[in-house]
Design an enzyme around this catalytic site. Structure first.
Site, short mmCIF file in Angstrom:
data_model
loop_
_atom_site.label_atom_id
_atom_site.label_comp_id
_atom_site.label_asym_id
_atom_site.label_seq_id
_atom_site.Cartn_x
_atom_site.Cartn_y
_atom_site.Cartn_z
N SER A 263 -100.39 -19.60 -19.39
CA SER A 263 -100.97 -20.93 -19.25
C SER A 263 -102.05 -20.94 -18.16
CB SER A 263 -99.86 -21.95 -18.99
OG SER A 263 -100.31 -23.28 -19.11
N ASP A 381 -96.74 -24.23 -30.18
CA ASP A 381 -97.23 -24.72 -28.89
C ASP A 381 -98.01 -26.01 -29.09
OD1 ASP A 381 -98.08 -25.10 -26.34
OD2 ASP A 381 -99.06 -23.15 -26.12
N HIS A 409 -94.83 -22.97 -26.22
CA HIS A 409 -95.57 -22.71 -24.98
C HIS A 409 -94.80 -21.78 -24.05
CE1 HIS A 409 -98.84 -23.57 -22.24
NE2 HIS A 409 -97.99 -23.82 -21.28
#
Length: 470
Positions: A263, A381, A409
């Site tokens: 991320s 995600d 995610h």
């Protein structure tokens, strides 16, 4: 929920933070945990595991990949990338086990997805030749009339101006890429988490690769996990956190280093790959998003006051569980609690989201990378669409995109075995070095060959035995 509301109300009345993250006492101080003071009063927790290698091997030479591309940026924001290296695609599309990956590296001419005009096509000048025969005069006359008519048509059309590029970047280098095994003492793995996470989310990966013999390093970002939490917003800007990661990297780096980011942590990996291009051997981006410059959103829930965010913390945690995991069962809730994911103070969360300002990290910045990159994306995600990772794969020079259907995610928590396998295969992968093409010897024409001795001595070779002297 009532407790959070009362604490948030006290926060508004007293103007003090509702909760603050401070270094926690670890019950296993000898289990690879270290506390590193990157700046006075700024302490980061780092998990550093140096395994006992019973066998140490010398790394292979690997293969050499030609990194040649031309990046042109026009004044309207349009981006044009031309890959000039011919051997790179052939080498990178062949994995170590011989299987071919059709989407391993994408060589395309790209345009910016933002509001920009389509590419302007510049017509090539015509060079038609006209041959005159018996009726050459008539053909020449008709051709002249047609040419005059064409010129009149072109004069009526608006002339297209040749665009001048705003900036041109030319990359021309060769990169040696070799497999990185756990038995190689010159390899180190760096794991960097994103907003709301901690080094604990890498627990499965740290244990797996340390057992294989890899040296692993995983820091807690400031305000996360057991790192110190300064109560000042400037401590959580991208540049402040990137400087922390740069100091951590310089402290633990080896000759060949592999960066693994998740991320927001992908942006720090990209920053380090630009800062230390010769020391970064490979890189992994897990749900990192597209190659766009970072800019905080003006209309975001994280712009609310800290006390309001603290009141909404149960709702935010539930939203993260809903969007960050493919399933929302008891197992996922236990994973959030066990791996200390999305467990930061409201002040740190607000400062992290508002501090994501990095204008340099645009498409050109990513297109300049020459390091091989593995992109891992969870199909479910809801934070990062798969189109963004596909765009990243197109922009990067050498990229492998892998999509896990059962992940979201937090794919490293949901599918640890699959992620570990993908990462390990990428670590030991090395491009196949193609042999140079053999140059055929130039043969002289048949008529130019001189007479050889064989033609002269041929009768003597078949001399009958009766001709011998007795």
């Amino acid at each position: 929920m009532l407790t959070s509301f009362i604490e948030g109300l006290l926060c508004c009345l007293t103007s003090k933070p509702a909760n603050t993250v401070v270094p926690v006492e670890t019950s296993e101080p000898a289990d690879g945990y270290e506390f590193v003071e990157v700046k006075p009063g700024r302490v980061l927790r780092v998990r550093h595991i140096i395994p006992d290698r019973p066998l140490v091997e010398e790394p292979s030479l690997g293969g050499i990949v030609s990194c040649k591309r031309k990046i042109t940026v026009y004044r309207n924001g349009q981006l044009f990338i031309e890959n000039l290296g011919e051997r790179a695609s052939a080498e990178l599309k062949t994995c170590q086990n011989g299987e071919t990956e059709p989407n391993s590296m994408v060589e395309v001419e790209l345009t910016d997805c933002r509001k920009s005009s389509p590419p302007v096509s510049i017509p090539e000048p015509r060079s038609d030749s006209i041959t005159a025969g018996n009726n050459g005069a008539s053909e020449t006359g008709s051709a002249g009339e047609a040419l005059a008519a064409g010129q009149a048509e072109q004069s009526l059309q608006p002339r297209k101006r040749r665009r001048k590029p705003k900036r041109t970047v030319v990359i021309d280098c060769e990169r040696r890429i070799a497999g990185c095994k756990g038995t190689h003492s010159d390899v180190a793995l760096f794991f960097i988490h994103g907003v709301g996470g901690s080094l604990d989310i890498w627990g499965s990966q740290l244990d797996f690769f340390s057992r294989l013999g890899y040296e692993v390093i995983a820091p807690d970002l400031a305000g996360h996990g057991a790192s110190s939490s300064p109560h000042i917003s400037a401590a959580y800007t991208f540049y402040a956190l990137a400087e922390d990661m740069r100091l951590i990297f310089k402290r633990y780096a080896k000759k060949r280093n592999i960066l693994i980011g998740h991320s927001y942590g992908v942006s720090f990996c990209t920053f380090l790959a630009h800062e230390f291009p010769d020391q970064i051997h490979k890189m992994v981006m897990i749900n990192g998003g597209g190659p766009t410059a970072l800019e905080p959103s003006l209309c975001s829930i994280f712009n609310l006051p800290t006390c309001v965010l603290h009141c909404l913390s149960p709702l935010l945690a539930w939203s993260f569980l809903k969007a960050g995991f493919a399933r929302q069962g008891a197992r996922e809730k236990q994973l959030l609690k066990e791996y200390n994911a999305f467990n930061v103070s409201s002040f740190v969360l607000r400062a992290m989201m508002s501090g994501q300002y990095w204008p340099e990290g645009d498409e050109v910045y990513h297109a300049e990378l020459t390091v091989p990159v593995l992109l891992v994306h969870g199909m479910h995600d809801k934070f990062v669409p798969v189109e963004e990772d596909q765009r990243m794969a197109e922009i990067l020079l050498m990229a492998f995109l892998k999509v896990l259907e059962d992940g979201s995610h937090m794919v490293m928590l949901e599918c640890p075995e699959a992620v570990n396998t993908l990462l390990h295969e990428f670590f030991v992968w090395e491009p196949v070095t193609l042999p140079p093409p053999k140059k055929e010897p130039k043969t002289r024409p048949e008529t130019a060959k001189p007479q050889t001795d064989n033609t002269i001595s041929e009768p003597a070779a078949v001399r009958p035995a009766t001709a011998r002297q007795t």
